[in-house]
Design a protein around this motif. Structure first.
Motif, mmCIF file in Angstrom:
data_model
loop_
_atom_site.group_PDB
_atom_site.id
_atom_site.type_symbol
_atom_site.label_atom_id
_atom_site.label_comp_id
_atom_site.label_asym_id
_atom_site.label_seq_id
_atom_site.Cartn_x
_atom_site.Cartn_y
_atom_site.Cartn_z
ATOM 1 N N ARG A 72 4.298 0.253 9.823
ATOM 2 C CA ARG A 72 4.539 -0.236 8.460
ATOM 3 C C ARG A 72 3.277 -0.726 7.767
ATOM 4 N N ASP A 73 2.437 -1.451 8.497
ATOM 5 C CA ASP A 73 1.305 -2.160 7.899
ATOM 6 C C ASP A 73 0.104 -1.222 7.737
ATOM 7 N N THR A 74 -0.224 -0.881 6.504
ATOM 8 C CA THR A 74 -1.319 0.054 6.271
ATOM 9 C C THR A 74 -2.666 -0.532 6.687
ATOM 10 N N LEU A 133 -2.960 -0.135 10.363
ATOM 11 C CA LEU A 133 -3.147 1.274 10.679
ATOM 12 C C LEU A 133 -4.604 1.680 10.465
ATOM 13 N N TRP A 141 -3.218 8.514 9.767
ATOM 14 C CA TRP A 141 -2.091 7.601 9.809
ATOM 15 C C TRP A 141 -1.153 7.866 8.637
ATOM 16 N N SER A 147 2.075 5.620 6.835
ATOM 17 C CA SER A 147 2.870 4.390 6.822
ATOM 18 C C SER A 147 4.360 4.721 6.726
ATOM 19 N N ASP A 154 8.432 2.652 7.066
ATOM 20 C CA ASP A 154 9.327 1.538 7.344
ATOM 21 C C ASP A 154 10.650 2.123 7.810
#
Length: 264
Positions: free
Chosen positions: A37-39, A42, A59, A61, A63
């Protein structure tokens, strides 16, 4: 073992276990797609992979609690013609709760974020796979679950249900996809000493007036090996399941719990 050229998707790639898995697979020569979830995390994890000499990674992202986010993820994954050789799927972890009869809305939320969303993401990932068993090309899926997949724990009431659902789903998929050369195995973890879990042990030790080592020894006294697993040990198990070692394995659940589970 070198797996140059093989592309693997790793979900939960920014956690303690996910980061260790990414590092291990990068060193083994896999091309990686990191998902979480967390860019910001990542991006930081990708920077660490670059430091390991890994040049084939990116990567996306996602959720898993959002249908729209999962759909967007699957679209982006397929848009550039990605062909996956493997998936390491880590459904989001659930906090301990002894409540075996939570409200219906709680069940809906948990099933969405911990089962429905991850399963839909897996469906999108599988659609990009192009195994060809006749030419020795196989695709490997490793689903990382928790000890409650095989042993009910009183303080993990909701997790007991959802982790068992993953074992059943993996077995069902293994039947359906084996002929295509898609292998689906699960890895059931016991306690794993991630940085976050180590911090929580430290907090409990402080509250109990104990040292970290004393608290750790107390907590692992019911484990035959008298220790928790490490993220690096989990990463090694994942690498093995993605490798030719599992070419004649599917629908198998491996326990990675130091002997904690006492059933035959």
């Amino acid at each position: 073992m070198s797996e140059n050229g093989k592309a693997v998707l790793v979900t939960g790639a920014t956690g303690g276990i996910g980061s260790a898995v990414c590092a291990r697979l990068a060193r083994a020569g896999y091309s990686l797609i990191l998902a979480a979830r967390d860019t910001g995390k990542l991006q930081a994890n990708c920077a660490r992979l670059e430091g390991l000499g890994c040049h084939s990674y990116r990567w996306i992202s996602v959720d898993m609690s959002s249908d729209a986010s999962v759909a967007s993820f699957s679209h982006e994954l397929a848009a550039d013609g990605t062909v996956l050789d493997g998936v390491v799927l880590m459904p989001p972890q659930m906090r301990p709760t002894p409540d075996c009869q939570p409200p219906a809305d709680t069940w809906r939320q948990l099933f969405q974020s911990n089962f429905i969303g991850p399963l839909e993401l897996l469906k999108g990932a599988i659609s990009t796979m192009q195994p060809d068993p006749s030419r020795g090309r196989r695709a490997k899926i490793v689903i990382i679950s928790a000890i409650t997949s095989v042993q009910a724990l009183g303080n993990y009431a909701t997790s007991n249900v959802l982790r068992c659902a993953w074992l059943a789903q993996a077995k069902t998929l293994s039947f359906a996809m084996g002929e295509r050369g898609i292998h689906i195995n699960t890895l059931s973890l016991g306690g794993t000493l991630t940085p976050d879990y180590a911090a929580s042990i430290g907090d409990r030790a402080t509250k109990a007036g104990m040292t970290f080592a004393e608290r750790l020894a107390e907590e692992t006294s019911n484990i035959p090996l008298r220790k928790y697993g490490s993220p690096e040990e989990v990463a090694l198990a994942v690498e093995v399941l993605l490798s030719p070692f599992s070419d004649h394995m599917t629908g198998v659940n491996l326990l990675h719990d130091g002997g904690f589970t006492r059933a035959y």
